[in-house]
Design a protein around this motif. Sequence first.
Motif, PDB file in Angstrom:
ATOM      1  N   SER A  16       0.868  -1.107   0.009  1.00  0.00           N
ATOM      2  CA  SER A  16       0.237  -0.088  -0.050  1.00  0.00           C
ATOM      3  C   SER A  16       0.873   1.387   0.036  1.00  0.00           C
ATOM      4  N   PRO A  17       0.301   2.345  -0.343  1.00  0.00           N
ATOM      5  CA  PRO A  17       1.103   3.435  -0.170  1.00  0.00           C
ATOM      6  C   PRO A  17       1.678   3.901   0.948  1.00  0.00           C
ATOM      7  N   THR A  18       0.752   3.680   2.159  1.00  0.00           N
ATOM      8  CA  THR A  18       0.983   4.259   3.484  1.00  0.00           C
ATOM      9  C   THR A  18       2.303   2.996   3.950  1.00  0.00           C
ATOM     10  N   SER A  19       2.186   1.761   3.492  1.00  0.00           N
ATOM     11  CA  SER A  19       3.327   0.844   4.129  1.00  0.00           C
ATOM     12  C   SER A  19       4.574   1.248   3.161  1.00  0.00           C
ATOM     13  N   PHE A  20       4.319   1.531   1.947  1.00  0.00           N
ATOM     14  CA  PHE A  20       5.686   2.092   1.613  1.00  0.00           C
ATOM     15  C   PHE A  20       6.506   3.244   2.042  1.00  0.00           C
ATOM     16  N   LEU A  21       5.550   4.217   2.264  1.00  0.00           N
ATOM     17  CA  LEU A  21       5.915   5.452   2.819  1.00  0.00           C
ATOM     18  C   LEU A  21       6.633   5.125   4.197  1.00  0.00           C
ATOM     19  N   SER A  22       6.060   4.258   4.933  1.00  0.00           N
ATOM     20  CA  SER A  22       6.640   3.954   6.366  1.00  0.00           C
ATOM     21  C   SER A  22       7.843   3.289   6.009  1.00  0.00           C
ATOM     22  N   SER A  23       8.152   2.314   5.090  1.00  0.00           N
ATOM     23  CA  SER A  23       9.513   1.676   4.773  1.00  0.00           C
ATOM     24  C   SER A  23      10.450   2.881   4.464  1.00  0.00           C
ATOM     25  N   LEU A  24      10.151   3.657   3.558  1.00  0.00           N
ATOM     26  CA  LEU A  24      10.756   4.494   2.907  1.00  0.00           C
ATOM     27  C   LEU A  24      11.549   5.584   3.923  1.00  0.00           C
ATOM     28  N   ARG A  25      10.691   5.958   5.208  1.00  0.00           N
ATOM     29  CA  ARG A  25      11.184   6.721   6.036  1.00  0.00           C
ATOM     30  C   ARG A  25      12.188   6.121   7.034  1.00  0.00           C
ATOM     31  N   THR A  26      11.896   4.815   7.114  1.00  0.00           N
ATOM     32  CA  THR A  26      12.706   4.071   8.447  1.00  0.00           C
ATOM     33  C   THR A  26      13.995   3.502   7.568  1.00  0.00           C
ATOM     34  N   SER A  27      14.007   3.781   6.411  1.00  0.00           N
ATOM     35  CA  SER A  27      15.316   3.175   5.562  1.00  0.00           C
ATOM     36  C   SER A  27      16.541   3.819   5.939  1.00  0.00           C
ATOM     37  N   PRO A  28      17.825   3.168   6.161  1.00  0.00           N
ATOM     38  CA  PRO A  28      18.869   3.925   6.233  1.00  0.00           C
ATOM     39  C   PRO A  28      19.222   4.955   5.095  1.00  0.00           C
ATOM     40  N   ASN A  29      19.686   5.947   5.546  1.00  0.00           N
ATOM     41  CA  ASN A  29      20.008   7.035   4.608  1.00  0.00           C
ATOM     42  C   ASN A  29      18.619   7.650   3.863  1.00  0.00           C
ATOM     43  N   ALA A  30      17.650   7.409   4.416  1.00  0.00           N
ATOM     44  CA  ALA A  30      16.418   7.808   3.795  1.00  0.00           C
ATOM     45  C   ALA A  30      16.347   9.353   3.485  1.00  0.00           C
TER      46      ALA A  30
END
Length: 271
Positions: A16-30
């Motif tokens: 989902s868009p929200t789950s992708f954004l959550s993963s993006l925000r918590t990625s290293p060097n986001a």
Amino acid sequence: MPLATFHLLRLSPSTSPTSFLSSLRTSPNAPSIIIASRPRFLVIRPTHLDTAPLASQPWDLLLLLLPSSPASSSSPTSSIPASLHPLITATYNLTIGIPSRLLASYPSRNAELLRAAPTAPLTGSLDHAQTQSSSQNLELSPDLARLMAELETVYTGPVTQLNLLQFQKEGGGKESYAAYGRGFVEVAGRRGGDAKIVGNVVRHAGEEKEEGWDEISLVHYASIRHFCDMLAGPDYQEINAKYRLGALKDTVLMCTTELDLQDSVTGAPKL
């Protein structure tokens, strides 16, 4: 001028868009997320630039990102961590130069626009609108009126319109569009509309295309009805015909609804 990266993403069916954004925000060097929106429909389709990717994909997410390192901005795809690439099934990317002052003031300006949206006035232009056969010239059409009604059944809040612009090189297309922009400030402003982000599309050395998009803008309207009210108004169509239509060689206009970035942290659903 900072370089941002613009992305349209088609996500895997399980993402989902929200789950992708959550993963993006918590990625290293986001990267920093400037804007995250859900594409809703195309108002204007491109006529010759990137027609297949832009008009044929059912896009799930629009992102404007500020990469964590300057090197990432030279390759738009590198601003999204490689670990997230398997969640993406199709993508369209651009590099965008945005003035520092716009980036610095964006959070406060956007918050102010969102606060003012519920009380933004309508002019009544829709009550006596004369529709045209197509919205390609940024006029109210039966199809656009139908899309407005369909969106309003699930969402009545502010919309963000994506504009990709290619100017006519002959006859002062860029200058004519600048004159349109000055008129737009007044015409859209009386309905609560405002350009939030404007930037230049950067073409990198070695790119195959000899021509491409020149400019991008992301424009706020208090609702899809406010946007259509503007298109139906003679005040808007006067500047549209005088300055805008002749200035552009090609353009895309996509209606999107912004996602609450806080929801991407909590996992709350978003229409």
